[in-house]
Design a protein around this motif. Structure first.
Motif, PDB file in Angstrom:
ATOM      1  N   LEU A  45       0.821  -1.226   0.000  1.00 32.26           N
ATOM      2  CA  LEU A  45       0.000   0.000   0.000  1.00 32.26           C
ATOM      3  C   LEU A  45       0.847   1.265   0.000  1.00 32.26           C
ATOM      4  O   LEU A  45       0.324   2.363  -0.116  1.00 32.26           O
ATOM      5  CB  LEU A  45      -0.884   0.023   1.257  1.00 32.26           C
ATOM      6  CG  LEU A  45      -1.678  -1.240   1.559  1.00 32.26           C
ATOM      7  CD1 LEU A  45      -2.417  -1.092   2.881  1.00 32.26           C
ATOM      8  CD2 LEU A  45      -2.656  -1.507   0.423  1.00 32.26           C
ATOM      9  N   SER A  46       2.157   1.084   0.150  1.00 31.36           N
ATOM     10  CA  SER A  46       3.010   2.241   0.444  1.00 31.36           C
ATOM     11  C   SER A  46       3.391   3.015  -0.811  1.00 31.36           C
ATOM     12  O   SER A  46       3.112   2.602  -1.929  1.00 31.36           O
ATOM     13  CB  SER A  46       4.281   1.757   1.154  1.00 31.36           C
ATOM     14  OG  SER A  46       5.192   1.200   0.223  1.00 31.36           O
ATOM     15  N   SER A  47       4.107   4.115  -0.586  1.00 30.19           N
ATOM     16  CA  SER A  47       4.633   4.909  -1.706  1.00 30.19           C
ATOM     17  C   SER A  47       5.844   4.237  -2.327  1.00 30.19           C
ATOM     18  O   SER A  47       6.332   4.687  -3.367  1.00 30.19           O
ATOM     19  CB  SER A  47       5.061   6.298  -1.226  1.00 30.19           C
ATOM     20  OG  SER A  47       4.044   6.909  -0.499  1.00 30.19           O
ATOM     21  N   GLY A  48       6.396   3.232  -1.644  1.00 27.82           N
ATOM     22  CA  GLY A  48       7.486   2.458  -2.224  1.00 27.82           C
ATOM     23  C   GLY A  48       8.847   3.129  -2.218  1.00 27.82           C
ATOM     24  O   GLY A  48       9.735   2.716  -2.957  1.00 27.82           O
ATOM     25  N   VAL A  49       9.008   4.151  -1.385  1.00 25.06           N
ATOM     26  CA  VAL A  49      10.318   4.817  -1.319  1.00 25.06           C
ATOM     27  C   VAL A  49      11.122   4.172  -0.189  1.00 25.06           C
ATOM     28  O   VAL A  49      10.768   4.285   0.980  1.00 25.06           O
ATOM     29  CB  VAL A  49      10.182   6.333  -1.054  1.00 25.06           C
ATOM     30  CG1 VAL A  49      11.553   7.001  -1.153  1.00 25.06           C
ATOM     31  CG2 VAL A  49       9.189   6.966  -2.012  1.00 25.06           C
ATOM     32  N   VAL A  50      12.166   3.458  -0.564  1.00 27.09           N
ATOM     33  CA  VAL A  50      13.005   2.770   0.421  1.00 27.09           C
ATOM     34  C   VAL A  50      14.231   3.655   0.607  1.00 27.09           C
ATOM     35  O   VAL A  50      15.046   3.790  -0.305  1.00 27.09           O
ATOM     36  CB  VAL A  50      13.417   1.366  -0.077  1.00 27.09           C
ATOM     37  CG1 VAL A  50      14.007   0.566   1.074  1.00 27.09           C
ATOM     38  CG2 VAL A  50      12.221   0.617  -0.675  1.00 27.09           C
ATOM     39  N   TRP A  51      14.368   4.252   1.789  1.00 39.65           N
ATOM     40  CA  TRP A  51      15.357   5.326   1.917  1.00 39.65           C
ATOM     41  C   TRP A  51      16.066   5.273   3.264  1.00 39.65           C
ATOM     42  O   TRP A  51      15.662   4.571   4.179  1.00 39.65           O
ATOM     43  CB  TRP A  51      14.681   6.688   1.729  1.00 39.65           C
ATOM     44  CG  TRP A  51      13.563   6.992   2.705  1.00 39.65           C
ATOM     45  CD1 TRP A  51      12.240   6.673   2.567  1.00 39.65           C
ATOM     46  CD2 TRP A  51      13.669   7.666   3.959  1.00 39.65           C
ATOM     47  NE1 TRP A  51      11.525   7.107   3.654  1.00 39.65           N
ATOM     48  CE2 TRP A  51      12.371   7.726   4.520  1.00 39.65           C
ATOM     49  CE3 TRP A  51      14.728   8.243   4.673  1.00 39.65           C
ATOM     50  CZ2 TRP A  51      12.103   8.333   5.755  1.00 39.65           C
ATOM     51  CZ3 TRP A  51      14.470   8.854   5.896  1.00 39.65           C
ATOM     52  CH2 TRP A  51      13.164   8.897   6.423  1.00 39.65           C
TER      53      TRP A  51
ATOM     54  N   ALA B  26      12.628  -2.899   7.188  1.00 37.85           N
ATOM     55  CA  ALA B  26      12.111  -4.236   6.855  1.00 37.85           C
ATOM     56  C   ALA B  26      13.073  -4.953   5.908  1.00 37.85           C
ATOM     57  O   ALA B  26      13.330  -6.155   6.059  1.00 37.85           O
ATOM     58  CB  ALA B  26      10.721  -4.111   6.218  1.00 37.85           C
ATOM     59  N   LEU B  27      13.612  -4.213   4.959  1.00 36.76           N
ATOM     60  CA  LEU B  27      14.530  -4.820   3.984  1.00 36.76           C
ATOM     61  C   LEU B  27      15.845  -5.233   4.655  1.00 36.76           C
ATOM     62  O   LEU B  27      16.291  -6.379   4.531  1.00 36.76           O
ATOM     63  CB  LEU B  27      14.785  -3.822   2.841  1.00 36.76           C
ATOM     64  CG  LEU B  27      15.840  -4.212   1.810  1.00 36.76           C
ATOM     65  CD1 LEU B  27      15.477  -5.520   1.111  1.00 36.76           C
ATOM     66  CD2 LEU B  27      16.003  -3.085   0.770  1.00 36.76           C
ATOM     67  N   VAL B  28      16.453  -4.301   5.361  1.00 34.49           N
ATOM     68  CA  VAL B  28      17.773  -4.588   5.942  1.00 34.49           C
ATOM     69  C   VAL B  28      17.664  -5.668   7.021  1.00 34.49           C
ATOM     70  O   VAL B  28      18.419  -6.650   7.010  1.00 34.49           O
ATOM     71  CB  VAL B  28      18.404  -3.291   6.503  1.00 34.49           C
ATOM     72  CG1 VAL B  28      19.631  -3.607   7.352  1.00 34.49           C
ATOM     73  CG2 VAL B  28      18.775  -2.353   5.354  1.00 34.49           C
ATOM     74  N   PHE B  29      16.718  -5.520   7.945  1.00 31.75           N
ATOM     75  CA  PHE B  29      16.650  -6.512   9.028  1.00 31.75           C
ATOM     76  C   PHE B  29      15.971  -7.812   8.601  1.00 31.75           C
ATOM     77  O   PHE B  29      16.225  -8.854   9.203  1.00 31.75           O
ATOM     78  CB  PHE B  29      16.037  -5.891  10.296  1.00 31.75           C
ATOM     79  CG  PHE B  29      17.055  -5.057  11.020  1.00 31.75           C
ATOM     80  CD1 PHE B  29      18.044  -5.659  11.772  1.00 31.75           C
ATOM     81  CD2 PHE B  29      17.079  -3.676  10.879  1.00 31.75           C
ATOM     82  CE1 PHE B  29      19.041  -4.910  12.394  1.00 31.75           C
ATOM     83  CE2 PHE B  29      18.062  -2.910  11.498  1.00 31.75           C
ATOM     84  CZ  PHE B  29      19.051  -3.531  12.255  1.00 31.75           C
ATOM     85  N   GLY B  30      15.174  -7.795   7.558  1.00 29.33           N
ATOM     86  CA  GLY B  30      14.674  -9.062   7.013  1.00 29.33           C
ATOM     87  C   GLY B  30      15.833  -9.904   6.501  1.00 29.33           C
ATOM     88  O   GLY B  30      15.929 -11.101   6.764  1.00 29.33           O
ATOM     89  N   ARG B  31      16.736  -9.261   5.788  1.00 29.20           N
ATOM     90  CA  ARG B  31      17.920  -9.980   5.275  1.00 29.20           C
ATOM     91  C   ARG B  31      18.812 -10.454   6.425  1.00 29.20           C
ATOM     92  O   ARG B  31      19.271 -11.595   6.442  1.00 29.20           O
ATOM     93  CB  ARG B  31      18.732  -9.038   4.371  1.00 29.20           C
ATOM     94  CG  ARG B  31      18.342  -9.126   2.906  1.00 29.20           C
ATOM     95  CD  ARG B  31      18.877  -7.945   2.129  1.00 29.20           C
ATOM     96  NE  ARG B  31      20.312  -7.730   2.293  1.00 29.20           N
ATOM     97  CZ  ARG B  31      21.244  -8.195   1.456  1.00 29.20           C
ATOM     98  NH1 ARG B  31      20.891  -8.876   0.390  1.00 29.20           N
ATOM     99  NH2 ARG B  31      22.511  -7.933   1.669  1.00 29.20           N
TER     100      ARG B  31
ATOM    101  N   LEU C  16      21.894  -0.510   3.606  1.00 33.77           N
ATOM    102  CA  LEU C  16      20.734  -0.336   2.725  1.00 33.77           C
ATOM    103  C   LEU C  16      21.117  -0.361   1.247  1.00 33.77           C
ATOM    104  O   LEU C  16      20.436  -0.989   0.435  1.00 33.77           O
ATOM    105  CB  LEU C  16      19.975   0.964   3.058  1.00 33.77           C
ATOM    106  CG  LEU C  16      18.750   1.159   2.167  1.00 33.77           C
ATOM    107  CD1 LEU C  16      17.701   0.069   2.420  1.00 33.77           C
ATOM    108  CD2 LEU C  16      18.118   2.529   2.351  1.00 33.77           C
ATOM    109  N   ASP C  17      22.187   0.306   0.899  1.00 31.63           N
ATOM    110  CA  ASP C  17      22.517   0.402  -0.533  1.00 31.63           C
ATOM    111  C   ASP C  17      22.776  -0.986  -1.130  1.00 31.63           C
ATOM    112  O   ASP C  17      22.310  -1.311  -2.227  1.00 31.63           O
ATOM    113  CB  ASP C  17      23.713   1.335  -0.751  1.00 31.63           C
ATOM    114  CG  ASP C  17      23.432   2.752  -0.242  1.00 31.63           C
ATOM    115  OD1 ASP C  17      22.321   2.974   0.283  1.00 31.63           O
ATOM    116  OD2 ASP C  17      24.305   3.620  -0.350  1.00 31.63           O
ATOM    117  N   ASP C  18      23.478  -1.836  -0.372  1.00 33.98           N
ATOM    118  CA  ASP C  18      23.718  -3.212  -0.851  1.00 33.98           C
ATOM    119  C   ASP C  18      22.402  -3.983  -0.935  1.00 33.98           C
ATOM    120  O   ASP C  18      22.190  -4.780  -1.864  1.00 33.98           O
ATOM    121  CB  ASP C  18      24.646  -3.970   0.121  1.00 33.98           C
ATOM    122  CG  ASP C  18      26.080  -3.498  -0.020  1.00 33.98           C
ATOM    123  OD1 ASP C  18      26.367  -2.783  -1.004  1.00 33.98           O
ATOM    124  OD2 ASP C  18      26.899  -3.829   0.856  1.00 33.98           O
TER     125      ASP C  18
END
Ligand SMILES: Cc1cc2nc3c(=O)[nH]c(=O)nc-3n(C[C@H](O)[C@H](O)[C@H](O)COP(=O)(O)OP(=O)(O)OC[C@H]3O[C@@H](n4cnc5c(N)ncnc54)[C@H](O)[C@@H]3O)c2cc1C
Length: 344
Positions: free
Chosen positions: A32-38, A331-336, A65-67
């Motif tokens: 549902l989000s704006s999709g900006v991963v920053w 969510a991205l960084v800690f999910g990995r 995050l960048d990786d």
């Protein structure tokens, strides 16, 4: 998002994980989000913006995050843009439908309408739905994040972090459908005189406006703008466009002279007409949660890992306390990280 990311990474590392999803669709609030991963530009900026947050967790987001964004591309998630449009932040913007599809494919085994009963990695998206209900606020997020991960962790001895009473807030003109969570957000408090129901000035907002939204008395306010403010840009639209959206979704938009109190003098109201928009605080996600270390291990009150329990995404608290950051990045960084810890 964090659960899909963890499963995608775990599968890549040779495991055969299952994602148990309570909802009837994958993607959670990410969809549902704006999709900006920053991220903030530096760790110092991050910590200054979120002073109650854990520096070690913030460091991993800034450093990784960048990786992690490059890794999303290896899975097939091409960003729409490689910048955020905000000079204070760096990141990429995604089509959230595409991102969800890519992650579901990489995660492999995603079972819908199956709430978890046992879990190794908790990623239920915090407790926004519960917080909104308890406080009588609007919800601007997936409807399933009720704090099941938090309750499960606490029942197993987990400690909780600062920020349990905080949320990432956005002002909405009323209850709107999921597809309007982004487009209907009234994100122009900085150009408005913000008044409570007695006509008292509620002060200025930080750049992200989440601070102001959290302190609206009774979860509501009037945003009063003048003709000059209506012409100001907010991302790719103008304030006038956002007021039009408020009207289109049935929000209360009136001439400011019709408000039931005298409008205080303000340098923000110089050029007529003055327009007043009724706004309501909406919970996007919670900020506090389970205490984790920088390997996503859930910790007890003594700082010891709770055996076999990891958490990521909004279930893990203590990252953004006192401020505002990118829930998608966490969510991205800690999910990995959770997947890598689980398989080490
Ligand atoms: C309108 C909107 C705009 C946003 N814009 C941005 C943005 O541009 N940038 C940004 O960084 N962040 C943004 N966010 C916030 C971002 O979406 C969240 O921070 C992020 O999705 C959190 O990830 P998560 O994995 O913790 O939760 P989610 O992505 O919500 O995933 C949690 C999942 O857990 C499921 N679940 C809940 N309970 C259970 C259970 N008991 N058993 C099994 N499954 C369960 C839920 O159904 C959900 O699918 C936005 C959010 C919204 C709603």
């Amino acid at each position: 998002m964090a659960g899909l990311v963890a499963a995608a990474r775990a599968r890549q590392l040779g495991a055969a994980p299952a994602v148990l999803e309570k909802g009837d669709r994958p993607g959670g609030s990410m969809l549902l989000s704006s999709g900006v991963v920053w991220r903030h530009r530096s760790l110092e900026d991050f910590h200054e913006e979120c002073p109650g947050g854990d520096l070690a967790l913030q460091r991993r987001i800034v450093e990784e995050l960048d990786d992690a964004l490059d890794w999303l591309e290896t899975l097939g998630a091409e960003p729409l843009t490689r910048e955020t449009g905000n000079p204070l932040t760096v990141g990429r913007r995604y089509d959230t439908r595409v991102l969800t599809d890519v992650l579901v494919r990489a995660a492999g085994d995603v079972r819908l309408e199956e709430p978890f009963s046992e879990a190794g990695i908790l990623a239920t998206g915090g407790f926004g739905a519960r917080l909104a209900r308890e406080r009588g606020l609007l919800l601007r997020a997936n409807a399933w994040s009720e704090g099941d991960g938090l309750d499960y962790g606490v029942a197993r001895g987990a400690d909780v972090t600062a920020g349990l009473d905080e949320f990432y807030g956005r002002a909405l003109p009323g209850r709107v459908g999921e597809s309007e969570y982004v487009s209907a957000a009234q994100l122009y408090a900085r150009h408005a005189l913000v008044l409570d129901d007695e006509g008292r000035d509620l002060g200025e907002a930080a750049w992200h406006e989440s601070d102001l939204v959290q302190r609206l008395p009774g979860g509501r306010a009037w945003y009063v703008v003048d003709a000059r403010a209506l012409r100001q840009s907010v991302r790719e639209r103008t304030v006038a466009d956002l007021v039009d959206v408020a009207r289109a979704v049935g929000g209360e938009v009136r001439a400011a002279e019709e408000l039931p109190f005298a409008i205080p003098e303000s340098p923000k109201l110089a050029e007529r007409p003055f327009v007043a928009v009724r706004v309501y605080a909406a919970v996007t996600h919670t900020v506090g949660g389970l205490r984790i270390d920088d390997r996503a291990r859930v910790l007890d009150q003594g700082g010891r890992p709770v055996p076999g329990l990891l958490a990521a995404g909004a279930d893990a608290g203590g990252i953004f306390a006192g401020g505002y950051g990118s829930g998608l990045a966490a969510a991205l960084v800690f999910g990995r990280i959770a997947a890598e810890t689980a398989l080490n």
